[in-house]
Design an enzyme around this catalytic site. Sequence first.
Site, PDB file in Angstrom:
ATOM      1  CG  ASP A 206     -12.663   4.261   8.024  1.00 42.59           C
ATOM      2  OD1 ASP A 206     -11.865   4.762   8.839  1.00 42.59           O
ATOM      3  OD2 ASP A 206     -13.787   4.733   7.764  1.00 42.59           O
TER       4      ASP A 206
ATOM      5  CD  GLN B 247      11.624  -1.574  35.397  1.00 46.46           C
ATOM      6  OE1 GLN B 247      11.923  -1.331  34.224  1.00 46.46           O
ATOM      7  NE2 GLN B 247      12.258  -1.027  36.409  1.00 46.46           N
TER       8      GLN B 247
ATOM      9  CG  PHE C  25      -1.775   1.065   1.534  1.00 45.83           C
ATOM     10  CD1 PHE C  25      -3.036   1.102   0.940  1.00 45.83           C
ATOM     11  CD2 PHE C  25      -1.437   2.084   2.424  1.00 45.83           C
ATOM     12  CE1 PHE C  25      -3.927   2.137   1.221  1.00 45.83           C
ATOM     13  CE2 PHE C  25      -2.315   3.119   2.711  1.00 45.83           C
ATOM     14  CZ  PHE C  25      -3.558   3.138   2.107  1.00 45.83           C
TER      15      PHE C  25
ATOM     16  N   GLY D 140       3.145  12.607   5.254  1.00 48.85           N
ATOM     17  CA  GLY D 140       2.886  11.443   6.111  1.00 48.85           C
ATOM     18  C   GLY D 140       1.561  11.649   6.819  1.00 48.85           C
TER      19      GLY D 140
ATOM     20  CD  GLU E 155      -2.855   0.698   8.934  1.00 48.64           C
ATOM     21  OE1 GLU E 155      -4.068   0.712   9.189  1.00 48.64           O
ATOM     22  OE2 GLU E 155      -2.222  -0.325   8.634  1.00 48.64           O
TER      23      GLU E 155
ATOM     24  CD  GLN F 180       0.178  -5.924  49.362  1.00 45.44           C
ATOM     25  OE1 GLN F 180       0.411  -4.763  49.682  1.00 45.44           O
ATOM     26  NE2 GLN F 180      -0.819  -6.611  49.900  1.00 45.44           N
TER      27      GLN F 180
END
Length: 389
Positions: free
Chosen positions: A248, A345, A133, A141, A372, A287
């Site tokens: 779309d 992490q 495409f 852009g 996109e 936790q």
Amino acid sequence: MPDTSWMNWPFFESWHADMARELDAWCASELPGIDHHDTDAACRQLVAALGQAGWLRYCVPAGPGGAWGGKLPDVDSRAVCILRETLARHEGLADFALAMQGLGSGAISLMGSAELRERYLPRVARGQAIAAFALSEPDAGSDVAALQCSARLEGDSYVLDGSKTWISNGGIADFYCVFARTGEAPGARGISAFVVDADTPGLRIAERIDLMAPHPLATLSFEDCRIPAAHRLGEAGQGFKLAMMTLDIFRASVAAAALGFARRALDEGLQRARSRRMFGQALADLQLTQAALGDMACAIDGAALLTYRAAWTRDVRRERSTREAAMAKMAATESAQQVIDRALQMFGGAGVVSGQPVEKLYREIRALRIYEGATEVQKLIIARELLKN
Ligand SMILES: Cc1cc2nc3c(=O)[nH]c(=O)nc-3n(C[C@H](O)[C@H](O)[C@H](O)COP(=O)(O)OP(=O)(O)OC[C@H]3O[C@@H](n4cnc5c(N)ncnc54)[C@H](O)[C@@H]3O)c2cc1C
């Protein structure tokens, strides 16, 4: 297969869940065999394998009597999203290979002549022709209506001059759907779309571009590139509309790919949290880790709900899903970046070692927030839709 609870959401029919399970099993058995040393060769191999297995048939419509090679009468957005999510969870390049077959041929599916549809779409669906495409340019852009690549009509040919950049599959594609200025009106209303075979004289790969997460990508140059006038897609001056219609269809599927990357990151993070011992307990027992896992899971489900709402709106309500797709694309790509970063992490030093799944995901996700329509562009689209009403 990890979390499958989403399959019971009301957006889906039972065949969607069957397809997801079948594809998951296919990925587990077929994708590890792909050699990634040469990205172009890996991508060609993936397109062929996806085509042989029938997965690319979801990227194009069936057409009259099945003449276009698709599985379903229309491209089903939920199916494309499930395919991309599942492939991305296993392997980013496999997702890319499938996505580009759909995006690269979408303009032909939507507005190609009967002859063009019959010539290109079945080969796309079988994985025998690689699609691309070609819309973006060095100076167009986000502001894509400013594109300058030109196509002038000479007898029964169009002659293309100019350049296109950031073109996925550039260098390995068999054909390009190219958007060029034909000048019927200023700006967006003076653009038309064309199919250009890769071996057309005057079309040259000007530069191959190396990415942080390797995919075939190139800058194309057109110099006196002559193509038959019959290769125009739709009416002259309708190219911009056609580009937006194609995007779309596939915009929500970018969200689905981000979702696949995020789900994989959560799975990797869970495994790490359960197995890594520190301070006399598992990382998962701390936790702060549990808080991170809670944030990640919530971000993923939020992104999934937005993604499949957008796909469902298009498939079932048969409504334009501009706002829904923009929300999904923005939320899923942005939150996937955070989920992946949080998973990395948890791996500490091991997370930044080249080739680790979380390190690969960290590189893979970045471009999705740009192509996109960058996140900023999605925000403007959402605001425009809100203000319109
Ligand atoms: C990996 C990859 C694959 C791609 N594949 C294709 C392809 O197959 N075919 C194709 O045609 N193109 C492709 N593209 C191009 C892509 O669509 C463009 O990169 C994108 O539209 C952004 O354009 P640009 O790079 O010129 O950035 P610019 O337009 O220069 O934008 C730079 C930044 O400006 C910001 N910005 C944009 N609009 C606004 C605004 N209104 N207000 C404030 N800030 C703003 C955003 O953060 C944006 O990232 C690809 C790009 C990448 C990275």
